[in-house]
Design a protein around this motif. Structure first.
Motif, PDB file in Angstrom:
ATOM      1  N   GLU A  95       0.819  -1.196   0.000  1.00 40.62           N
ATOM      2  CA  GLU A  95       0.000   0.000   0.000  1.00 40.62           C
ATOM      3  C   GLU A  95       0.861   1.258   0.000  1.00 40.62           C
ATOM      4  O   GLU A  95       0.402   2.341  -0.282  1.00 40.62           O
ATOM      5  N   LYS A  96       2.147   1.091   0.322  1.00 43.05           N
ATOM      6  CA  LYS A  96       3.092   2.189   0.213  1.00 43.05           C
ATOM      7  C   LYS A  96       4.008   1.987  -0.990  1.00 43.05           C
ATOM      8  O   LYS A  96       4.894   2.778  -1.233  1.00 43.05           O
ATOM      9  N   HIS A  97       3.784   0.891  -1.688  1.00 42.03           N
ATOM     10  CA  HIS A  97       4.704   0.461  -2.735  1.00 42.03           C
ATOM     11  C   HIS A  97       4.380   1.172  -4.036  1.00 42.03           C
ATOM     12  O   HIS A  97       3.303   1.021  -4.578  1.00 42.03           O
ATOM     13  N   ASP A  98       5.294   1.964  -4.543  1.00 42.79           N
ATOM     14  CA  ASP A  98       5.070   2.721  -5.762  1.00 42.79           C
ATOM     15  C   ASP A  98       5.865   2.087  -6.884  1.00 42.79           C
ATOM     16  O   ASP A  98       7.083   2.162  -6.911  1.00 42.79           O
ATOM     17  N   THR A  99       5.184   1.440  -7.814  1.00 46.04           N
ATOM     18  CA  THR A  99       5.879   0.768  -8.909  1.00 46.04           C
ATOM     19  C   THR A  99       5.659   1.542 -10.191  1.00 46.04           C
ATOM     20  O   THR A  99       4.555   1.978 -10.500  1.00 46.04           O
ATOM     21  N   ASN A 100       6.717   1.706 -10.955  1.00 45.52           N
ATOM     22  CA  ASN A 100       6.603   2.334 -12.255  1.00 45.52           C
ATOM     23  C   ASN A 100       5.950   1.384 -13.224  1.00 45.52           C
ATOM     24  O   ASN A 100       6.172   0.182 -13.159  1.00 45.52           O
ATOM     25  N   HIS A 101       5.140   1.904 -14.121  1.00 47.23           N
ATOM     26  CA  HIS A 101       4.509   1.058 -15.109  1.00 47.23           C
ATOM     27  C   HIS A 101       5.572   0.484 -16.036  1.00 47.23           C
ATOM     28  O   HIS A 101       6.374   1.228 -16.604  1.00 47.23           O
ATOM     29  N   PRO A 102       5.621  -0.833 -16.220  1.00 48.02           N
ATOM     30  CA  PRO A 102       6.642  -1.421 -17.077  1.00 48.02           C
ATOM     31  C   PRO A 102       6.402  -1.094 -18.537  1.00 48.02           C
ATOM     32  O   PRO A 102       5.275  -0.865 -18.955  1.00 48.02           O
ATOM     33  N   LYS A 103       7.474  -1.075 -19.286  1.00 54.66           N
ATOM     34  CA  LYS A 103       7.375  -0.841 -20.715  1.00 54.66           C
ATOM     35  C   LYS A 103       7.120  -2.158 -21.429  1.00 54.66           C
ATOM     36  O   LYS A 103       7.543  -3.217 -20.962  1.00 54.66           O
ATOM     37  N   PRO A 104       6.423  -2.129 -22.584  1.00 50.75           N
ATOM     38  CA  PRO A 104       6.075  -3.370 -23.277  1.00 50.75           C
ATOM     39  C   PRO A 104       7.281  -4.219 -23.650  1.00 50.75           C
ATOM     40  O   PRO A 104       7.177  -5.443 -23.717  1.00 50.75           O
ATOM     41  N   ASP A 105       8.450  -3.597 -23.909  1.00 50.76           N
ATOM     42  CA  ASP A 105       9.606  -4.379 -24.332  1.00 50.76           C
ATOM     43  C   ASP A 105      10.457  -4.856 -23.157  1.00 50.76           C
ATOM     44  O   ASP A 105      11.492  -5.491 -23.351  1.00 50.76           O
ATOM     45  N   ASP A 106      10.056  -4.529 -21.914  1.00 53.84           N
ATOM     46  CA  ASP A 106      10.778  -5.037 -20.749  1.00 53.84           C
ATOM     47  C   ASP A 106      10.541  -6.535 -20.603  1.00 53.84           C
ATOM     48  O   ASP A 106       9.424  -7.017 -20.797  1.00 53.84           O
ATOM     49  N   VAL A 107      11.578  -7.290 -20.249  1.00 55.54           N
ATOM     50  CA  VAL A 107      11.456  -8.713 -19.964  1.00 55.54           C
ATOM     51  C   VAL A 107      11.936  -8.935 -18.541  1.00 55.54           C
ATOM     52  O   VAL A 107      13.047  -8.545 -18.185  1.00 55.54           O
ATOM     53  N   VAL A 108      11.101  -9.519 -17.714  1.00 53.38           N
ATOM     54  CA  VAL A 108      11.442  -9.749 -16.313  1.00 53.38           C
ATOM     55  C   VAL A 108      11.097 -11.187 -15.943  1.00 53.38           C
ATOM     56  O   VAL A 108      10.360 -11.874 -16.656  1.00 53.38           O
ATOM     57  N   GLU A 109      11.655 -11.635 -14.826  1.00 55.69           N
ATOM     58  CA  GLU A 109      11.293 -12.943 -14.284  1.00 55.69           C
ATOM     59  C   GLU A 109      10.146 -12.770 -13.297  1.00 55.69           C
ATOM     60  O   GLU A 109      10.133 -11.833 -12.499  1.00 55.69           O
ATOM     61  N   LEU A 110       9.182 -13.696 -13.356  1.00 53.18           N
ATOM     62  CA  LEU A 110       7.981 -13.578 -12.534  1.00 53.18           C
ATOM     63  C   LEU A 110       7.579 -14.961 -12.041  1.00 53.18           C
ATOM     64  O   LEU A 110       7.474 -15.906 -12.834  1.00 53.18           O
ATOM     65  N   PRO A 111       7.369 -15.141 -10.724  1.00 46.70           N
ATOM     66  CA  PRO A 111       6.809 -16.405 -10.239  1.00 46.70           C
ATOM     67  C   PRO A 111       5.367 -16.544 -10.711  1.00 46.70           C
ATOM     68  O   PRO A 111       4.632 -15.559 -10.763  1.00 46.70           O
ATOM     69  N   LEU A 112       4.966 -17.763 -11.049  1.00 44.25           N
ATOM     70  CA  LEU A 112       3.651 -17.987 -11.641  1.00 44.25           C
ATOM     71  C   LEU A 112       2.775 -18.848 -10.743  1.00 44.25           C
ATOM     72  O   LEU A 112       3.244 -19.776 -10.096  1.00 44.25           O
ATOM     73  N   PHE A 113       1.500 -18.528 -10.762  1.00 44.60           N
ATOM     74  CA  PHE A 113       0.507 -19.288 -10.007  1.00 44.60           C
ATOM     75  C   PHE A 113      -0.572 -19.745 -10.987  1.00 44.60           C
ATOM     76  O   PHE A 113      -1.458 -18.973 -11.340  1.00 44.60           O
ATOM     77  N   PRO A 114      -0.524 -21.000 -11.482  1.00 42.75           N
ATOM     78  CA  PRO A 114      -1.590 -21.489 -12.370  1.00 42.75           C
ATOM     79  C   PRO A 114      -2.868 -21.738 -11.574  1.00 42.75           C
ATOM     80  O   PRO A 114      -2.849 -22.386 -10.530  1.00 42.75           O
ATOM     81  N   LEU A 115      -3.984 -21.210 -12.080  1.00 38.95           N
ATOM     82  CA  LEU A 115      -5.268 -21.349 -11.405  1.00 38.95           C
ATOM     83  C   LEU A 115      -6.376 -21.590 -12.433  1.00 38.95           C
ATOM     84  O   LEU A 115      -6.255 -21.164 -13.585  1.00 38.95           O
TER      85      LEU A 115
END
Length: 272
Positions: free
Chosen positions: A53-73
């Motif tokens: 709730e205090k966390h300010d994240t910049n909007h990612p750019k479309p060409d950015d590639v990052v690692e992300l943990p996944l939760f299949p549901l």
């Protein structure tokens, strides 16, 4: 807003399974997680606010590639939607311990035994959480950016993938404001007739858009299509707000036609 259940559509969903990802085991996943359409007031009041709730994240750019943990549901998360979760399977408890010490974000991807695992999902950000004494977690998550899986990094103890961000393209000459208004009107009619068929008062729904611009409104509409996850996945994958609103408009129109016929039958045969 009540969910629009079992919507009828003439479209075939565009969901394409990603064969590079392991299939979801429904029986295993159901023991890992409960997802609820609403939180009980007692739980909501006891849940702590997280650092997000205090966390300010910049909007990612479309060409950015990052690692992300996944939760299949077996569900589809949309940007802006709220997702309550209860987590108690060991591998996902490990994931939550990691997330609560990092950036509080993970990827939710739709998966079932028949369709496999989708390539397009939505980031869920933990906005509130409660850790119980037995190490289970109650979470409140909010949908953020959409993403596409580009490469699977690892599968154990939970899935981690490289992802690229997905954004809607400009809709060209399409009048998305008019489309959004038409979709809202269809939604109001569907809610009114649904209430009538269920013996509830037929008062008109007010201001479903809540000042949302057409793109976030199209995501809100898609999130109400509970009971039709493949159709929701197809809507999530579209990268044109006008195309998404048109598809939702047709789905709602088909649903309204069905409800109108059902209402007419009820008027003729009240006891049936």
């Amino acid at each position: 807003m009540m969910a629009l259940l079992q919507l009828i559509s003439t479209h075939k969903p565009s969901l394409k399974p990603n064969t590079n990802l392991p299939p979801l085991n429904p029986s295993s996943n159901s023991s890992a997680l409960h997802y609820h359409s609403r939180c009980r007031r007692r739980q909501t009041n006891s849940i702590r606010c997280s650092a997000s709730e205090k966390h300010d994240t910049n909007h990612p750019k479309p060409d950015d590639v990052v690692e992300l943990p996944l939760f299949p549901l077996p569900l589809v998360l949309f940007p802006g939607a709220i997702l309550p979760l209860q987590i108690f399977e060991f591998r996902y408890r490990i994931m939550m311990h990691t997330l609560l010490h990092t950036d509080l974000r993970f990827g939710v991807i739709y998966s079932d035994a028949a369709s496999g695992t989708a390539e397009v999902g939505c980031v869920g950000e933990i906005v509130k959480h409660e850790r119980l004494v037995d190490d289970r977690f109650f979470l409140i998550c909010k949908g953020q950016e959409r993403f596409r899986i580009t490469n699977l990094v690892r599968t154990k103890p939970y899935l981690v993938a490289e992802v690229s961000w997905l954004e809607d393209r400009p809709s060209g000459d399409e009048d998305v404001e008019t489309l959004a208004t038409e979709v809202e009107n269809y939604m109001k009619d569907v809610i009114r007739l649904s209430n009538r068929l269920n013996g509830k008062p037929e008062k008109e729904a007010q201001d479903l858009r809540r000042n949302l611009f057409p793109t976030p409104f199209s995501f809100f509409v898609g999130s109400t299509f509970e009971g039709a996850p493949r159709e929701q996945q197809a809507l999530l994958e579209l990268v044109d707000s006008a195309a998404r609103l048109k598809r939702e408009k047709e789905t709602l129109r088909n649903t309204l036609n069905y409800l109108t016929a059902a209402s007419a039958v009820k008027d003729v045969f009240p006891s049936s």
